[in-house]
Design an enzyme around this catalytic site. Structure first.
Site, PDB file in Angstrom:
ATOM      1  N   THR A   6      44.931  28.256  39.590  1.00 27.20           N
ATOM      2  CA  THR A   6      44.627  28.713  41.032  1.00 27.20           C
ATOM      3  C   THR A   6      43.273  29.207  41.118  1.00 27.20           C
ATOM      4  O   THR A   6      42.781  29.806  39.771  1.00 27.20           O
ATOM      5  CB  THR A   6      45.727  29.569  41.598  1.00 27.20           C
ATOM      6  OG1 THR A   6      45.511  30.936  40.967  1.00 27.20           O
ATOM      7  CG2 THR A   6      46.964  28.990  41.644  1.00 27.20           C
ATOM      8  N   GLY A  11      33.973  30.658  40.060  1.00 27.37           N
ATOM      9  CA  GLY A  11      33.919  31.701  38.861  1.00 27.37           C
ATOM     10  C   GLY A  11      34.682  31.247  37.810  1.00 27.37           C
ATOM     11  O   GLY A  11      34.523  30.280  37.275  1.00 27.37           O
ATOM     12  N   ILE A  12      35.526  32.083  37.371  1.00 25.29           N
ATOM     13  CA  ILE A  12      36.180  31.850  35.938  1.00 25.29           C
ATOM     14  C   ILE A  12      37.312  30.861  36.258  1.00 25.29           C
ATOM     15  O   ILE A  12      37.210  30.008  35.205  1.00 25.29           O
ATOM     16  CB  ILE A  12      37.104  33.203  35.525  1.00 25.29           C
ATOM     17  CG1 ILE A  12      36.093  34.552  35.575  1.00 25.29           C
ATOM     18  CG2 ILE A  12      37.967  32.744  34.251  1.00 25.29           C
ATOM     19  CD1 ILE A  12      37.123  35.667  35.576  1.00 25.29           C
ATOM     20  N   TYR A 151      43.303  46.740  44.883  1.00 25.26           N
ATOM     21  CA  TYR A 151      43.168  45.699  44.124  1.00 25.26           C
ATOM     22  C   TYR A 151      44.053  45.962  42.647  1.00 25.26           C
ATOM     23  O   TYR A 151      44.786  45.291  42.372  1.00 25.26           O
ATOM     24  CB  TYR A 151      41.837  45.461  43.940  1.00 25.26           C
ATOM     25  CG  TYR A 151      41.195  44.593  42.705  1.00 25.26           C
ATOM     26  CD1 TYR A 151      41.590  43.081  42.658  1.00 25.26           C
ATOM     27  CD2 TYR A 151      40.804  44.914  41.373  1.00 25.26           C
ATOM     28  CE1 TYR A 151      41.276  42.283  41.828  1.00 25.26           C
ATOM     29  CE2 TYR A 151      40.407  44.065  40.575  1.00 25.26           C
ATOM     30  CZ  TYR A 151      40.662  42.603  40.539  1.00 25.26           C
ATOM     31  OH  TYR A 151      40.180  41.664  39.586  1.00 25.26           O
TER      32      TYR A 151
END
Ligand SMILES: NC(=O)c1ccc[n+]([C@@H]2O[C@H](COP(=O)([O-])OP(=O)(O)OC[C@H]3O[C@@H](n4cnc5c(N)ncnc54)[C@H](OP(=O)(O)O)[C@@H]3O)[C@@H](O)[C@H]2O)c1
Length: 262
Positions: A6, A11-12, A151
Site C-alpha cells: 500500500t 515516496g518509500i 499520527y
C-alpha cells in the site's frame, strides 16, 4: 513472491515496489491515484518486472473489499502485505482542540485501513501456512517526540496490533514486522517546511529496510536509538519525557533558524 504494497504511488512505497520488482517479486500496487500507480507499474514493466494496480481508498471499507476480492481472485498465492500508506499530521495538541477529525483521519487510514487489509489477507495466509505483514512506522513512535499526537497514536495502535498478531498467529506461520523509519526525504516529509534542510534517510535506503523486513522476517527493523528510546520510555516514562523536551525544542529552534538563513 507476491507482495501487496500500500502507498505504492509515492515516496518509500514507490521505491520499495521498484526495488522488490527488480528482485523478481510480483507486486500488487495499492493507493488512491490510479495515474500514479500506472506510472510506477509502467516503470516496473519497462524493466522486465511484474506489477498489477489496485486503485483503492484505504479509508473506505467498500473500496478495500473490492480491491482485496480482486487481489485474492487474481493471485493464487499472496506471500506478504506491506502496510505502508499513511498520512502524517504535525500539529500541537493545543492547536487541535477543535480538530477531532485529525485523530479520526489518521486512525482511519494508518490504523483501520492497515487492519482491514491484514484481516482480508489472513485467511489466505492461514491456507498457505505462511504469510507476512510489514507495517511502516516511525522512530518517533519509540521516543517521546512532541507535535505528532494524532499520527503517533495511530502508529502506536498498529504496533499493538502487530504484537497481538505475532502472539496469536506466529505459530501458524504468520509474522508481523514493524519498521521504524527515521525521517525520510519524501513528499510526506517535504510538506513540513522546517524540515527542508534537515538531514534525512534516502527513499532508496528506506526501501532497503522494507526488503530487509521481508527477507529476514524480524519483529522489528529500526535504529538502535529507537530501541534505546523504547527501553528508557518503558523504564522511566516521566523523566524520559521531561529530559528530552528541551532537546526537541532546541532542534525546532535550530531548524527554524536554518530555514530563515537559506
Ligand atoms: N517520510 C518520512 O519521513 C517517514 C518517517 C517515518 C515513517 N514514515 C512512514 O513511511 C510510510 C510511507 O511514507 P512516505 O513518506 O513514503 O509517504 P508519501 O510519499 O506521502 O506516500 C504516502 C502514500 O500513501 C498513499 N495514501 C494516502 N492516503 C491514502 C488513502 N486514503 N488510501 C490509499 N492510499 C493512500 C499515497 O497514495 P495516494 O495519494 O495515491 O492515495 C502514497 O502512496 C508511512 O507509513 C509513513 O508514516 C515516513
Amino acid at each position: 513472491m507476491t507482495i501487496v504494497l500500500t502507498g505504492a504511488s509515492s515516496g518509500i512505497g514507490e521505491e520499495a515496489a521498484k526495488q522488490l520488482a527488480a528482485r523478481g517479486a510480483r507486486l500488487c500496487l495499492v493507493a488512491r491515484r490510479e495515474q500514479e500507480l500506472e506510472r510506477v507499474q509502467d516503470d516496473i514493466h519497462r524493466k522486465g518486472g511484474q506489477a498489477w494496480i489496485y486503485p483503492t481508498d484505504l479509508t473506505n471499507a467498500d473500496s478495500i473489499t473490492t480491491s482485496l476480492d480482486a487481489i485474492l481472485h487474481e493471485h493464487p498465492r499472496v506471500d506478504a502485505l506491506v502496510n505502508n500508506a499513511a498520512h502524517s499530521i504535525r500539529r500541537p495538541i493545543l492547536e487541535a482542540l477543535d480538530r477531532i477529525h485529525d485523530y479520526e483521519r489518521t486512525m482511519q487510514l494508518n490504523y483501520i485501513g492497515a487492519v482491514r487489509m491484514t484481516m482480508g489477507l489472513i485467511p489466505r495466509f492461514l491456507e498457505q501456512g505462511r504469510g507476512q505483514v510489514v507495517n511502516a512506522s516511525t522512530l518517533s513512535a519509540q521516543v517521546p517526540i512532541p507535535l505528532f499526537s494524532a499520527y503517533l497514536a495511530s502508529k502506536a495502535a498498529l504496533d499493538s496490533y502487530s504484537r497481538s498478531l505475532n502472539a496469536e498467529l506466529g505459530h501458524k506461520g504468520i509474522q508481523a514486522t514493524m519498521v521504524y523509519f527515521p525521517m525520510v526525504r519524501t513528499p510526506m516529509s517535504n510538506r513540513t517546511e522546517i524540515y527542508k534542510h534537515m538531514r534525512m534517510m534516502s527513499v532508496e535506503d528506506a526501501a532497503g529496510w522494507i526488503i530487509k523486513a521481508l527477507r529476514d522476517r524480524p519483529a522489528r527493523v529500526g535504529k538502535p536509538l529507537g530501541t534505546l528510546g523504547s527501553l528508557v520510555l518503558a523504564a522511566a516514562p516521566g523523566p524520559a519525557v521531561k529530559l528530552t523536551q528541551p532537546f526537541f525544542r532546541r532542534m525546532d529552534k535550530n531548524l527554524k533558524a536554518k530555514l530563515k538563513k537559506k
